[in-house]
Design an enzyme around this catalytic site. Structure first.
Site, PDB file in Angstrom:
ATOM      1  N   LYS A 176       1.616   7.436   6.507  1.00  0.00           N
ATOM      2  CA  LYS A 176       1.630   6.423   5.450  1.00  0.00           C
ATOM      3  C   LYS A 176       1.339   7.109   4.125  1.00  0.00           C
ATOM      4  O   LYS A 176       0.237   7.634   3.903  1.00  0.00           O
ATOM      5  CB  LYS A 176       0.580   5.347   5.729  1.00  0.00           C
ATOM      6  N   MET A 190       0.809  -1.222   0.000  1.00  0.00           N
ATOM      7  CA  MET A 190       0.000   0.000   0.000  1.00  0.00           C
ATOM      8  C   MET A 190       0.842   1.272   0.000  1.00  0.00           C
ATOM      9  O   MET A 190       0.338   2.341  -0.302  1.00  0.00           O
ATOM     10  CB  MET A 190      -0.927   0.005   1.216  1.00  0.00           C
ATOM     11  N   ASP A 235      -8.256  -6.958   6.153  1.00  0.00           N
ATOM     12  CA  ASP A 235      -6.902  -7.488   5.949  1.00  0.00           C
ATOM     13  C   ASP A 235      -6.232  -7.788   7.287  1.00  0.00           C
ATOM     14  O   ASP A 235      -5.102  -7.383   7.536  1.00  0.00           O
ATOM     15  CB  ASP A 235      -6.059  -6.495   5.138  1.00  0.00           C
TER      16      ASP A 235
END
Length: 503
Positions: free
Chosen positions: A35, A17, A133
């Site tokens: 992130k 990601m 996930d």
């Protein structure tokens, strides 16, 4: 500097990601993790805009969740056209790194860590958030043993319009639920399954469907078929794992129920999943977690322990072959369904030898001790006292007829309980068995028995095999060569001793 506020300090890691950095929030003077999300190569301008909208939406959804065992999302910003999630910084190692460094964890340790993660999932599900996930890499473990689930940024809110591209599968193949591997939408139940796969990997050292580093498609096929070997090292955690790894999502416990069960295992108590299969309970509020902080060093299980868990002897005695052992027996990895001894409900018309049916059963729910005690006493009677065990059956199982029931158990020479009875719903008990057949074949089973009350007595009204594996007996050794031995005997018999007697 990102968004005029977050100054990057050092790179913490990277994944599919994007990259994660340690940064300083210069406005609030606190460390944060940022992130930078990859949008993917080769996207058109319209697709890039859709991806940015999706990431922003997912970030806003994740920011709704405030829980001590979930990584908090503080902000969603954009830098150089890329979405950036600003999150709580957690000094930690992932569960994946922990198992790699220390090896498989002891069941109680895995249960303590898993209970914290399950409590965060329970809170997320109440808020309408599905993680999608859950895997060891997303379970962060601090030095003090505190667990936080990361990466809610790829989750989605139930009821929101999905902007993701059709056909894209979010998640890691080795930890997906079977229904997700088959193309169905992720749900709270699929999160529970993924947590079960994560804990399975923590105690067994490998995911239930294999790591699939070289062949993820093969893992997807096994996942979709729910084909995995029963755990061998999970000990008291085994019944909980088998419940959460149930192929039917409607029969899995909720994350809240799993939290309670894992706390029970961590505290050496009986894990009772009291409302397994109740879909109505999937959005119940969750209480604040109270799991104690623990250190993460693995605790070795007692080697090869055999524990006698038999109930008090029933009048009339019984075979000494009915042994009860700790749930450390090695279960075989051959996924063969053996239905010869499944006591499924027979047709509604009972045979002539069905025997007198028990009195009308009541609707009262038995307490857990009554349920597990009834199952223990039932299997203590088998296989030698099948006629007495027949009296422990409810009306549904009696429709098969006593002769058919007796014939089934006559082919079994030994019954060993390998996983002690555990309550897994209001009226159901899960138990692990090892059956030895007359030809030497060994059958390892996990059964779910449903019980009803008859004038205060718990009777077994349904008996389902949820997992079965068999091992064939070894071939008999070759017969000894008696001819040579006979010739030697003849020669020996002809010899005389020094006194003239036969030697």
């Amino acid at each position: 500097m990102l968004a005029g506020r977050y100054r990057l300090r050092s790179r913490l890691g990277a994944g599919a990601m994007g990259e994660v950095w340690l940064a300083m929030d210069e406005r609030l003077q606190r460390p944060v993790a940022v992130k930078q999300v990859r949008l993917g190569a080769g996207l058109g301008s319209a697709e890039e805009e859709q991806a940015r909208q999706r990431i922003a939406r997912e970030g806003r959804i994740a920011a709704r969740l405030r829980h001590p065992h979930a990584v908090t999302v503080h902000d969603v910003v954009e830098h150089d056209g890329r979405p950036v999630l600003v999150m709580e910084y957690v000094p930690s190692r992932s569960l994946a790194a922990l198992v790699t460094e220390q090896g498989p964890l002891a069941p109680a340790t895995a249960a303590r860590l898993g209970a914290q993660a399950a409590s965060a999932l329970a809170a997320a599900h109440v808020a309408g958030i599905v993680h999608r996930d859950v895997k060891p890499a997303n379970i962060l473990v601090g030095d003090d043993g505190t667990v936080k689930i990361a990466d809610f940024g790829i989750s989605h809110a139930v009821g929101d319009v999905s902007i993701t591209k059709a056909g894209v599968l979010a998640g890691t193949p080795a930890f997906l639920a079977p229904e997700v591997a088959r193309g169905e939408d992720p749900t709270a139940a699929s999160d529970v399954f993924s947590l079960g796969s994560t804990l399975y990997a923590a105690v067994e050292g490998t995911p239930p469907f294999g790591a699939g580093v070289d062949n993820p498609i093969a893992v997807l096929h096994r996942t979709a078929a729910a084909d995995f070997p029963p755990p061998r090292l999970a000990g008291p955690l085994t019944p909980v794992l088998m419940a959460v790894l149930c192929a039917d999502p409607d029969r899995r416990p909720t994350a809240e129920q799993v939290t309670d069960a894992l706390r029970a295992v961590a505290g050496n108590r009986v894990a009772a999943l009291s409302t397994l299969g109740s879909t109505a309970a999937r959005t119940q509020p969750v209480t604040s977690p109270d799991a104690a902080t623990v250190l993460v060093a693995p605790v070795p299980a007692p080697p090869g322990t055999r524990v006698d868990l038999r109930p008090a002897p029933i009048i009339g005695g019984g075979s000494a072959r009915r042994r009860w052992v700790a749930p450390l027996a090695g279960l075989l990895a051959v996924g063969l369904g053996v239905g010869a001894f499944a006591l499924a409900t027979a047709p509604s018309t009972p045979p002539s030898d069905a025997g007198s049916a028990p009195a009308t059963t009541t609707t009262a729910v038995p307490d857990p001790a009554t349920l597990t005690g009834a199952v223990s006493e039932y299997f203590a009677l088998l296989p030698d006292r099948a006629d007495e065990a027949w009296l422990r059956l409810g009306p549904a199982l009696r429709t098969q007829g006593q002769t058919a029931y007796r014939n089934r158990w006559s082919a079994v020479t030994d019954v060993v309980v390998t996983a002690s009875p555990v309550v897994t719903s209001a009226t159901a008990v899960t138990v692990g068995l090892r059956l030895t057949l007359a030809d030497g074949t060994v059958v390892q089973e996990t059964r779910v028995l449903d019980l009803v009350l008859d004038n205060g007595t718990a009777l077994i009204n349904a008996d389902s095999i949820v997992h079965s594996a068999t091992s064939t007996p070894p071939p008999p050794p070759p017969a000894p060569d008696h001819k040579g031995r006979g010739e030697e005997n003849k020669k020996g018999n002809g010899k005389k001793g020094k006194d003239g007697e036969d030697g």
